[in-house]
Enzyme design. Structure first.
Site, PDB file in Angstrom:
ATOM      1  N   GLU A 199      -3.006  15.225  38.779  1.00  0.00           N
ATOM      2  CA  GLU A 199      -2.586  13.399  39.605  1.00  0.00           C
ATOM      3  C   GLU A 199      -2.413  13.834  41.097  1.00  0.00           C
ATOM      4  O   GLU A 199      -1.907  13.760  42.457  1.00  0.00           O
ATOM      5  CB  GLU A 199      -0.928  14.167  39.588  1.00  0.00           C
ATOM      6  CG  GLU A 199      -0.774  14.250  38.070  1.00  0.00           C
ATOM      7  CD  GLU A 199       1.589  14.652  38.074  1.00  0.00           C
ATOM      8  OE1 GLU A 199       1.816  15.192  39.235  1.00  0.00           O
ATOM      9  OE2 GLU A 199       1.562  14.554  37.389  1.00  0.00           O
TER      10      GLU A 199
ATOM     11  N   GLU B 297       1.058  14.228  30.082  1.00  0.00           N
ATOM     12  CA  GLU B 297       2.061  14.955  29.431  1.00  0.00           C
ATOM     13  C   GLU B 297       3.367  14.470  29.467  1.00  0.00           C
ATOM     14  O   GLU B 297       3.296  12.971  30.240  1.00  0.00           O
ATOM     15  CB  GLU B 297       2.034  15.858  30.979  1.00  0.00           C
ATOM     16  CG  GLU B 297       0.742  16.281  31.354  1.00  0.00           C
ATOM     17  CD  GLU B 297       0.858  16.952  32.576  1.00  0.00           C
ATOM     18  OE1 GLU B 297       1.520  17.348  33.693  1.00  0.00           O
ATOM     19  OE2 GLU B 297       0.204  17.622  33.277  1.00  0.00           O
TER      20      GLU B 297
END
Length: 411
Positions: free
Chosen positions: A50, A195
Site C-alpha cells: 500500500e 487482502e
C-alpha cells in the site's frame, strides 16, 4: 513474497550486473539465495505494501516505480519473468468515485499520473493489479456508514448505479476499481484482492460475531464464482489473516493485531467453512503446550492512586499488548483494577512468565486464580521455542504509547 515499503527504497537505485545478486541478498528469503530458480514456487513478488496510501503523504511515490522496474529486470535476468509476476498491493484509497457509485470510479486525482504509469508497467508485463479491500475500515472511519452494507446478507438498502444494483460494499468497491481501469485503457487487466478480512477485537465493530458474519458471508458470496456486476466469473482473493500478530503496528488502530481467524495459539475464533475440510470448520492446532496456569495481576492491597501505577501500566502496555482494552472491545467491561491486571499479565505472558516480568513495584503479584471474565480472556503464553531468536525482557525505552493508552483506560 512481499517486499516492504522500506526495502523498496533500497532496491530503487540498483542497476547493471549487481542487480540480481543484490536482489538475492536483500529481498529473497535466505533458503533461496543460492538457487534463485527455486523462486519459481512463488506466483508473485509484491513490491511494497500500500505504498500510495493517502496517509503516507507521498513518501513512496518516487521509489515504488523504480523499485518495481528493478525487480522485474532481476526476474527477467534470472529467467523467471514468465513464472513469477511482480505486482504492487494498493490500498483501495488509490481510486475514488466522485458521485459515490462505481461507474464514476477513477484513480485519485493527486496520484493519477503515478497510477497510470505503474498500472501500464504492470499490464505490459502481464502482471495483475492488486488491491486490498476492507469493508471494516469503512465502518471504522465513518460512524454513519450503513452497517448492513458491509455484509453480504442482502439486508442493506441497495445502491443503484444506472440500473446496476449493489447490495454490499465489496462488490461496489471492486467495481469502482474496474471502472477506473476501464476508463484509463486497462479494461482487461487482471485483478487480485490481496487482502480482505475482518478483525475480532480492538474496536467496537471488531468482534467475533461480526468477523464470522463477514468472513462466512464473503466465502459464500464468492463460492458460486459469479464475480461482481462488472467482472463476472471467479475472483482471485487472499483472506487476511491466518493468525493474530501481537507485535503489529497499531498506528492505524488497535484492531490491527486482531485480523487472524485463529488466536495466537492456533485455536479458531469462530466457525468458518472454507470448503476445504469434511467438517466444514477450521481445524485447531493440536498438541499445543502452554506455560503454567498463572497470571500477573494487581495486588489486592495496592491502591489505584499509588504513584507507581501509571508508569507500571504504561511500561506493560508499551511492551505487551493492551489492544483488547477500551470501549467496545472484548475486555471493555473491566473496571480500573481489571485493566491494570490485564496490562500486567500481557507483559508477563509475553515474557514467558519470567519472575522479573511481574515485579511492578509493590503493586503486582502472581496468582493461580484465572482472572478471565465471560468476554475477556487473560491469556497464558504457549511454551517458547528456543530454536529461533531469543527474546529478552524489554527495557523502559518505549513508554509513551503505553502511557497514552493507560490514561484512556484508567484515569
Amino acid at each position: 513474497m512481499l517486499i516492504s515499503n522500506l526495502k523498496i527504497m533500497r532496491v530503487r537505485d540498483v542497476h547493471g550486473s549487481v542487480l540480481v545478486s543484490f536482489i538475492l541478498k536483500i529481498i529473497i528469503p535466505i533458503q533461496y539465495r543460492y538457487d534463485i530458480r527455486r523462486l519459481a514456487c512463488y506466483r508473485y513478488v509484491a513490491v511494497g505494501n500500500e505504498p500510495f496510501l493517502s496517509t503516507y503523504n507521498g513518501t513512496f511515490l518516487e521509489t515504488t516505480i523504480p523499485a518495481l522496474q528493478n525487480i522485474q529486470a532481476a526476474l527477467i535476468k534470472a529467467g523467471l519473468a514468465t513464472k513469477v509476476k511482480v505486482t504492487v498491493p494498493q490500498n483501495a484509497d488509490v481510486y475514488e468515485s466522485s458521485t459515490g457509485v462505481p461507474s464514476s470510479g477513477d484513480f485519485r486525482a493527486d496520484i493519477h499520473d503515478y497510477m497510470i504509469k505503474i498500472t501500464k508497467f504492470l499490464n505490459d508485463n502481464g502482471s495483475p493489479f492488486t488491491v486490498n479491500i476492507y469493508p471494516f475500515i469503512s465502518l471504522y472511519i465513518n460512524p454513519n456508514f450503513p452497517v448492513e452494507y458491509a455484509f453480504f446478507d442482502g439486508n442493506a438498502t441497495p445502491v443503484n448505479d444506472g440500473g446496476t444494483t449493489y447490495t454490499n460494499v465489496f462488490d461496489a468497491n471492486y467495481d469502482t476499481l474496474v471502472w477506473a481501469l476501464q476508463k484509463n485503457g486497462f479494461a482487461n487487466m487482471g485483478i487480485i484482492v490481496g487482502e480482505i478480512g475482518w478483525p475480532s477485537d480492538g474496536d467496537r465493530n471488531a468482534n467475533n460475531q461480526y468477523a464470522q458474519r463477514f468472513m462466512q458471508g464473503f466465502m459464500t458470496h464468492i463460492a458460486g464464482n459469479k464475480g461482481t456486476p462488472m467482472r463476472t466469473g471467479p475472483l482471485d482473493v487472499y483472506l487476511f489473516s491466518l493468525i493474530d500478530e501481537d507485535d503489529k503496528s497499531i498506528q492505524p488502530g488497535n484492531f490491527e493485531r486482531h485480523w487472524g481467524v485463529f488466536y495466537y495459539d492456533g485455536q479458531p475464533k469462530y466457525t468458518l467453512n472454507l470448503g476445504t475440510t469434511n467438517s466444514g470448520a477450521l481445524i485447531p492446532a493440536s498438541n499445543v503446550k502452554y506455560l503454567q496456569k498463572k497470571w500477573c495481576v494487581m495486588k489486592d492491597s495496592a491502591r489505584l492512586d499509588d504513584p507507581s501505577i501509571a508508569q507500571s501500566v504504561s511500561y506493560a502496555c508499551a511492551l505487551g499488548d493492551c489492544t483488547s482494552l477500551g470501549y467496545g472491545t472484548s475486555c471493555g467491561d473491566l473496571d480500573a483494577r481489571g485493566n491494570i491486571s490485564y496490562a500486567f499479565n500481557s507483559y508477563y505472558q509475553k515474557n514467558d512468565q519470567a519472575d522479573v516480568a511481574c515485579r511492578f513495584p509493590n503493586v503486582s503479584t502472581v496468582t493461580k486464580e484465572d482472572p478471565s471474565t465471560r468476554t475477556c480472556r487473560f491469556q497464558i503464553m504457549i511454551e517458547p521455542y528456543f530454536g529461533g531468536v531469543d527474546r529478552s525482557v524489554g527495557s523502559i525505552g518505549s513508554l509513551v504509547a503505553g502511557l497514552v493508552l493507560f490514561l484512556a483506560l484508567v484515569l
